[in-house]
Design an enzyme around this catalytic site. Structure first.
Site, PDB file in Angstrom:
ATOM      1  N   ARG A  51     -11.579 -18.424  42.856  1.00  0.00           N
ATOM      2  CA  ARG A  51     -11.432 -19.887  42.737  1.00  0.00           C
ATOM      3  C   ARG A  51     -12.801 -20.549  42.608  1.00  0.00           C
ATOM      4  O   ARG A  51     -12.946 -21.619  42.044  1.00  0.00           O
ATOM      5  CB  ARG A  51     -10.639 -20.481  43.898  1.00  0.00           C
ATOM      6  N   TYR A 104      -5.208 -40.616  25.872  1.00  0.00           N
ATOM      7  CA  TYR A 104      -4.130 -39.636  26.030  1.00  0.00           C
ATOM      8  C   TYR A 104      -3.168 -40.138  27.123  1.00  0.00           C
ATOM      9  O   TYR A 104      -3.603 -40.643  28.165  1.00  0.00           O
ATOM     10  CB  TYR A 104      -4.761 -38.301  26.422  1.00  0.00           C
ATOM     11  N   ASP A 176     -13.939 -38.209  26.250  1.00  0.00           N
ATOM     12  CA  ASP A 176     -12.974 -37.133  25.995  1.00  0.00           C
ATOM     13  C   ASP A 176     -13.109 -36.790  24.510  1.00  0.00           C
ATOM     14  O   ASP A 176     -12.678 -37.554  23.642  1.00  0.00           O
ATOM     15  CB  ASP A 176     -11.561 -37.607  26.346  1.00  0.00           C
ATOM     16  N   LYS A 201      -6.339 -27.379  22.889  1.00  0.00           N
ATOM     17  CA  LYS A 201      -6.081 -27.866  21.536  1.00  0.00           C
ATOM     18  C   LYS A 201      -6.914 -27.092  20.516  1.00  0.00           C
ATOM     19  O   LYS A 201      -6.790 -25.888  20.417  1.00  0.00           O
ATOM     20  CB  LYS A 201      -6.344 -29.376  21.486  1.00  0.00           C
TER      21      LYS A 201
HETATM   22  C1  LIG Z   1      -4.017 -32.791  25.305  1.00  0.00           C
HETATM   23  C2  LIG Z   1      -5.067 -33.748  25.677  1.00  0.00           C
HETATM   24  C3  LIG Z   1      -5.486 -33.880  27.011  1.00  0.00           C
HETATM   25  C4  LIG Z   1      -4.870 -33.074  28.121  1.00  0.00           C
HETATM   26  O1  LIG Z   1      -5.085 -31.719  27.937  1.00  0.00           O
HETATM   27  P1  LIG Z   1      -4.102 -30.568  28.552  1.00  0.00           P
HETATM   28  O2  LIG Z   1      -4.835 -29.324  28.231  1.00  0.00           O
HETATM   29  O3  LIG Z   1      -2.789 -30.715  27.855  1.00  0.00           O
HETATM   30  O4  LIG Z   1      -3.986 -30.857  30.013  1.00  0.00           O
HETATM   31  C5  LIG Z   1      -6.486 -34.776  27.301  1.00  0.00           C
HETATM   32  N1  LIG Z   1      -7.049 -35.538  26.336  1.00  0.00           N
HETATM   33  C6  LIG Z   1      -6.675 -35.449  25.053  1.00  0.00           C
HETATM   34  C7  LIG Z   1      -7.339 -36.300  24.031  1.00  0.00           C
HETATM   35  C8  LIG Z   1      -5.670 -34.552  24.675  1.00  0.00           C
HETATM   36  O5  LIG Z   1      -5.281 -34.470  23.386  1.00  0.00           O
END
Ligand SMILES: *Cc1c(COP(=O)(O)O)cnc(C)c1O
Length: 384
Positions: A51, A104, A176, A201
């Site tokens: 962890r 998001y 982000d 993604k």
């Molecule tokens: C999908 C996404 C998230 C969250 O990511 P997860 O891996 O699904 O928890 C955060 N910000 C953006 C812009 C995203 O497309």
């Protein structure tokens, strides 16, 4: 920009595996208390309890650090774990977080439902208009959370204006960078203090690993991030990190192909009589085209949104006829089609969606790496 390098695997005798293995062990042994002390204090290399960190997470984080031009970033269990780690490491009760109004969906939910429970104030602003951020500042504003390109309307934030405001007001600018990727936008060269990715993604790219990444320009904040992730248990799985490391080796090729296809798809949809509107930052008719060119250059991304007339019935018919996977995610090797009203924006009222320019006929395409003609035909053949 240098290419993505495969992390070096540990040597085995006089040889070394070319690709790294998966190390699932939850604990590492050491010789005794002094060695363990040295590892915990960061004075000697090694791991303790997984962890706290493990080799697959370190290798993955180092790859993304290299792309973002930073050191000390961490891999965590999801993109939302990365958003959580960022918030929990720099905000405390009494602070105010200013977030983009089209973040998001889960990030928005964190702002409306979770952070206020911890005594953290939140509000939203329109990141395309920096004046709205200035107007929303409070004496206790601590940080701004923003995405460069919004989902699914693909509006482009005024990153220069926001960076200037953050600098002037002493705010932490958290970017982000999931949609834009480190190749599309370099947050640390544009005033960001922290960078977040949903590695799930485009970076990992194969829809089989759920992971996040977060880093900070300041080494004290980076240390806080690490502590928060360990204490709140945001650790990623070694297997997922390994899959993402593997996926990332082809990231540049995938992005290049998907971006070229997205541009061709946007033009083909715009020319189609059954399509009422196309949104792609690379097209001259996009409301933020000039800003997109200035910030993203030729890396306009793999996301294309479009709208058809005819309400839910027409949208249902298109999705049913279309051979593309209908799935509420993005960044896969395959092209996926999603529908905001039934997925990402289902929490809004029809009026709320309409205010964002998102009717029942609004779709988003995450373009993959198939031949462009196939992607275009899959959609144009399915048009009502
Ligand atoms: C999908 C996404 C998230 C969250 O990511 P997860 O891996 O699904 O928890 C955060 N910000 C953006 C812009 C995203 O497309």
């Amino acid at each position: 920009m240098s290419g993505i390098k495969r992390p070096t695997a540990p040597a085995l005798g006089h040889s070394r595996p070319l690709s790294r293995g998966i190390e699932p062990s939850v604990v590492h042994t050491s010789r005794g208390p002094s060695d363990l002390d040295a590892i915990y204090e960061g004075q000697a290399p090694g791991f303790t309890y997984s962890r706290e960190g493990h080799a697959n997470a370190s290798a993955l984080a180092a790859m993304i650090d290299e792309m973002e031009g930073v050191t000390g970033g961490i891999a965590v269990s999801s993109g939302m774990a990365a958003v959580s780690a960022a918030a929990l490491s720099v905000l405390k009760a009494g602070d105010h977080l200013l977030g983009g109004d089209q973040l998001y969906g889960r990030s928005l939910r964190m702002m409306t439902q979770e952070l206020p429970r911890l005594g953290i104030e939140t509000s939203v602003f329109d990141p395309t208009e920096v004046a709205t951020a200035r107007a929303a500042l409070r004496p206790n504003t601590k940080a701004i959370l923003v995405e460069v390109v919004s989902n699914p309307t693909l509006r482009v934030a005024d990153m220069e204006g926001l960076a200037a405001l953050a600098r002037e007001a002493g705010l932490i600018l958290i970017v982000d960078n999931t949609f834009t990727t480190p190749r599309g936008f370099a947050p640390y060269d544009h005033g960001a203090d922290m960078v977040i990715h949903s590695v799930t993604k485009l970076l990992a790219g194969h829809s089989d690993a759920m992971l996040g990444y977060v880093s900070a320009r300041d080494s004290d904040v980076a240390a806080r991030l690490r502590g928060v992730a360990i204490t709140w248990g945001l650790t990623p799985s070694p297997f997922d990190c390994w899959l993402a490391e593997r996926g990332m080796l082809s990231f540049d090729l995938r992005l290049e192909r998907a971006t070229a296809t997205a541009a061709a798809l946007a033009d083909a949809l715009a020319a189609h009589p059954g399509v009422s509107r196309v949104l792609y930052p690379g097209r001259a008719d996009h409301p933020d085209h000039a800003r997109a060119k200035a910030l993203l250059g030729t890396r306009m991304g793999n996301m294309v949104s479009f709208e058809i007339p005819g309400g839910r019935d027409a949208a249902e018919a298109l999705a049913m006829r279309c051979s593309l996977a209908f799935a509420p995610t993005l960044g896969d090797v395959a092209t996926t089609l999603s529908h905001a009203a039934s997925s990402s924006h289902r929490g809004l009222t029809p009026e709320g969606r309409a205010a964002l320019g998102m009717g029942e006929g609004f779709f988003r395409v995450s373009v993959g790496i198939e031949p462009a003609e196939e992607v275009i035909a899959a959609l144009t053949d399915a048009m009502p």
